[in-house]
Design an enzyme around this catalytic site. Sequence first.
Site, PDB file in Angstrom:
ATOM      1  CD  GLU A  93      38.187  28.099  40.970  1.00  0.00           C
ATOM      2  OE1 GLU A  93      39.229  28.717  41.260  1.00  0.00           O
ATOM      3  OE2 GLU A  93      37.937  27.667  39.839  1.00  0.00           O
ATOM      4  CG  HIS A  94      36.546  29.926  46.544  1.00  0.00           C
ATOM      5  ND1 HIS A  94      36.662  31.216  46.994  1.00  0.00           N
ATOM      6  CD2 HIS A  94      35.790  30.001  45.418  1.00  0.00           C
ATOM      7  CE1 HIS A  94      35.997  32.034  46.192  1.00  0.00           C
ATOM      8  NE2 HIS A  94      35.466  31.326  45.220  1.00  0.00           N
ATOM      9  CB  THR A  95      41.586  24.883  47.508  1.00  0.00           C
ATOM     10  OG1 THR A  95      41.879  25.126  46.124  1.00  0.00           O
ATOM     11  CG2 THR A  95      40.406  23.952  47.607  1.00  0.00           C
ATOM     12  CG  ASP A  96      44.008  30.503  46.279  1.00  0.00           C
ATOM     13  OD1 ASP A  96      42.933  30.668  46.914  1.00  0.00           O
ATOM     14  OD2 ASP A  96      44.408  31.312  45.414  1.00  0.00           O
ATOM     15  CB  SER A 142      43.582  35.681  36.721  1.00  0.00           C
ATOM     16  OG  SER A 142      43.975  36.024  37.986  1.00  0.00           O
ATOM     17  CB  SER A 157      43.432  41.664  38.767  1.00  0.00           C
ATOM     18  OG  SER A 157      42.853  40.445  39.099  1.00  0.00           O
ATOM     19  CG  ASP A 186      44.271  34.212  40.371  1.00  0.00           C
ATOM     20  OD1 ASP A 186      44.048  32.994  40.314  1.00  0.00           O
ATOM     21  OD2 ASP A 186      43.407  35.051  40.676  1.00  0.00           O
TER      22      ASP A 186
HETATM   23  C1  GLA Z   1      40.298  34.385  42.673  1.00  0.00           C
HETATM   24  C2  GLA Z   1      41.513  34.593  43.583  1.00  0.00           C
HETATM   25  C3  GLA Z   1      42.322  33.309  43.751  1.00  0.00           C
HETATM   26  C4  GLA Z   1      41.430  32.132  44.140  1.00  0.00           C
HETATM   27  C5  GLA Z   1      40.187  32.063  43.251  1.00  0.00           C
HETATM   28  C6  GLA Z   1      39.201  31.037  43.723  1.00  0.00           C
HETATM   29  O1  GLA Z   1      40.716  34.110  41.376  1.00  0.00           O
HETATM   30  O2  GLA Z   1      42.338  35.607  43.060  1.00  0.00           O
HETATM   31  O3  GLA Z   1      43.350  33.496  44.678  1.00  0.00           O
HETATM   32  O4  GLA Z   1      41.085  32.196  45.483  1.00  0.00           O
HETATM   33  O5  GLA Z   1      39.508  33.312  43.166  1.00  0.00           O
HETATM   34  O6  GLA Z   1      39.736  29.769  43.624  1.00  0.00           O
END
Ligand code: GLA
Length: 385
Positions: free
Chosen positions: A35-38, A126, A128, A172
């Site tokens: 998470e929060h790595t992309d 997600s 969106s 996502d």
């Molecule tokens: C949201 C963002 C993703 C990702 C996550 C956290 O879903 O759209 O790109 O950064 O948060 O992992």
Amino acid sequence: MTQKIIETVSDRFKKRFQTEPLLVRSPGRVNLIGEHTDYNEGFVLPAAVDRAIVFAVSPNNLDLIRILSVDMEEEIEVQNTHLKKNNPQWSHYLLGVIDQLNQQGLKVPGFDCVFGGNIPIGAGMSSSAAIEAGLAFSLNTLFEWDLAPLDLVKLSQKAENEFVGVQCGIMDQFTNIFAEPQKVVKLDCRSLEHEYYPFEFKGVCLVLYDTRVSHSLASSEYNRRRNQCEEGVRFLKQHHPHIRSLRDITSEMLNSSKTRMDPVLYKRCHYVVEENERLLSACRDLEIRDLESFGNKMYQTHYGLQKEYEVSCPELDFLVEYTRNQSGVLGSRMMGGGFGGCTINLIKQDELKELNEQISQAYSHEYKKKPGIYKVKIEKGTHVI
Ligand code: GLA
């Protein structure tokens, strides 16, 4: 469940526009770990699920785009040349995609669209990206543009970055297009190389508990975390000029800079660096089918997001803590951007019913509202129905 939505959307389209539409199913996603790595060019391990948005689309041979949201009970009508009019928030995800297609030189002809679904909004599944990539895929099919799947991913992400204004990473939209049934996809967000891992374990299910909290902080704090990571990289570059992102930093490198670094930046970077290492080791767990060890890593991810990255909230922490000493739970953590939304849980099927009742009761007692409970199955990415 999706069958009913397909019928509703398709009937609504035929009633409103008197023609047979192309139907497309665009799923929501979960992320097992990473998470929060992309946006730090690291790794993620998501999958698409059996909650989706259904699109019905058809060309209309007019100089007009008409989009009807079944869930919002609202229709907009825009001209391709005037996308930035005062349109409702939900339409920005769609107009952003049209804007991107225009920028690619594909002047989008007039079309009609009806869409609706069952991905809970603001739950971190997600919806969106499902709207963005779902529309991009639908139009690409409808107008036979031959855009490659990866182009659809990238333009959908850009739609969110530029039109909606959230600096999201690529996870996502990538999952939405590339996901496969019964598999999680390990994506290297730098090279975009990816590989699939089977994720079917007899007697174990994937369950999301929804806090039903949707914080307005989500997009502003999200962009802030992203900036903090970039600031961390700028600082670390002074000692390691070759690095490009947190992906290039090891725990040892970070540790040796600890005393000189701003403590908040250090915490943010430390979480990301560990999360990347944790994900690689979680994939090894999957190879030897050690779900127990995999589940423990989910807890570690949660504590990192809670204490170091600081994107959790009391409701998410409560739901994760509640599962901690339950024999039926292998792993639990907050999922997605944070500040609300769901926790993702690996739960033994034969203890699920009782646990759902207990957790629902405890959460209602604490927060005076029931959590959402969604048992999800892993399905394939966006496709024509
Ligand atoms: C949201 C963002 C993703 C990702 C996550 C956290 O879903 O759209 O790109 O950064 O948060 O992992």
